[in-house]
Enzyme design. Structure first.
Site, PDB file in Angstrom:
ATOM      1  CB  ALA A 264      -0.951   0.005   1.201  1.00 26.65           C
TER       2      ALA A 264
ATOM      3  CB  THR B  45       5.364  -8.810 -13.750  1.00 32.41           C
ATOM      4  OG1 THR B  45       6.425  -7.900 -13.434  1.00 32.41           O
ATOM      5  CG2 THR B  45       4.165  -8.005 -14.248  1.00 32.41           C
TER       6      THR B  45
ATOM      7  CE  LYS C  26       8.856  -4.765 -15.685  1.00 26.20           C
ATOM      8  NZ  LYS C  26       7.903  -5.170 -14.635  1.00 26.20           N
TER       9      LYS C  26
ATOM     10  N   PRO D 279      -0.388  -8.704 -16.384  1.00 25.13           N
ATOM     11  CG  PRO D 279       0.757 -10.108 -17.837  1.00 25.13           C
ATOM     12  CD  PRO D 279      -0.613  -9.830 -17.297  1.00 25.13           C
ATOM     13  CG  ASN D 280       0.110  -2.807 -19.066  1.00 23.26           C
ATOM     14  OD1 ASN D 280      -0.699  -1.991 -18.658  1.00 23.26           O
ATOM     15  ND2 ASN D 280       1.248  -2.445 -19.652  1.00 23.26           N
TER      16      ASN D 280
ATOM     17  CG  HIS E  99       8.901  -1.270 -17.743  1.00 22.32           C
ATOM     18  ND1 HIS E  99       8.688  -1.856 -18.970  1.00 22.32           N
ATOM     19  CD2 HIS E  99       7.749  -1.438 -17.045  1.00 22.32           C
ATOM     20  CE1 HIS E  99       7.460  -2.368 -19.008  1.00 22.32           C
ATOM     21  NE2 HIS E  99       6.879  -2.124 -17.843  1.00 22.32           N
TER      22      HIS E  99
END
Length: 256
Positions: free
Chosen positions: A9, A92, A150, A117-118, A146
């Site tokens: 969160a 992912t 990531k 995934p998106n 990205h």
């Protein structure tokens, strides 16, 4: 009213999910979990705790939205699905074995999970258009871009795009059959003859371009999210629709 708990969160995506859930009339933010304690400053404030199982047992959510990390998401799902909650997962890095395991786990406990995934609707449309184009342009390469924080590469979006294209296109070798890399990896990863390239730089959110080559022409289909708000309609849609499913739903397009 669908009761939602957000795991991760306090992260960039998780905080956006909290705001989206709070703003929707038919969704209720009933709990928040992260690796550190804190407060989600919405309304009277939602306390963020660190124990996922305790939070689920206390808040009794219908859905847990998970935007955490590839190295912990499987552990999270192994905890939450036996508790009978549904899951909406934006994290992912799943293997085929992981997907099989969570599908079986969800079915065993008569619950469900969406792994997308998106969540951007533009990305879903991009994949549909790419599959249509691949019927006529079998030579294709994927470039995904990205942010540099990531953790997994290629992106889940690039993988599912390649998988969907492979369903309508025969596996084939692209480029010169005698081609040699003078620098290892320079031609990218190979999936059924398609090349996938990953770019990691500050400034990107989650862009992707699918390039098709034909005789005397190229065709490019791309999506370029401006900020993380673009994922929120898809997350909300997932929360609303996953409660009526059983087992694994892989890809937001399955619920549209």
């Amino acid at each position: 009213m669908i009761r939602v708990l957000v795991n991760g969160a306090l992260g960039r995506m998780g905080s956006e999910v909290c705001k989206k859930v709070y703003s929707e009339a038919d969704l209720e933010l009933v709990g928040a979990v992260d690796i550190k304690e804190g407060t989600v400053h919405l309304g009277d404030g939602v306390k963020v705790t660190t124990d996922l199982v305790a939070a689920i047992e206390a808040a009794k959510p219908d859905v847990v939205v998970d935007f955490t990390r590839p190295d912990v998401v499987m552990g999270n799902l192994r905890k939450m699905l036996p508790l009978g909650v549904h899951a909406v997962v934006g994290t992912t890095g799943f293997s085929d074995a992981d997907l099989k395991e969570v599908d079986e786990l969800a079915r065993k406990h008569n619950t469900s999970l969406l792994i997308a995934p998106n969540f951007a609707l533009g990305a879903v449309v991009m994949m549909k258009l790419a599959c249509e184009a691949a019927k006529y342009f079998p030579h294709v390469e994927i470039i995904e871009k990205h942010h540099d924080n990531k953790l997994d590469a290629p992106s889940g979006t690039a993988i599912i795009t390649a998988q969907k294209i492979a369903e309508v296109r025969k596996a084939m070798h692209q480029g010169n059959p005698d081609e040699k890399e003078t620098m290892a990896g320079v031609r990218g990863a190979d999936y059924e003859g398609m090349k996938i390239h990953s770019v990691r730089l500050p400034g990107y959110v989650a862009s992707q371009e699918v390039i098709f080559g034909g005789q005397g022409e190229t065709l490019k289909i791309s999506t370029d999210p401006i900020n993380r708000e673009c994922y929120m309609p898809g997350v909300a849609l997932g929360c609303r629709k996953i409660v009526d499913q059983v087992g694994l739903v892989y890809g937001l397009d399955k619920l549209l």
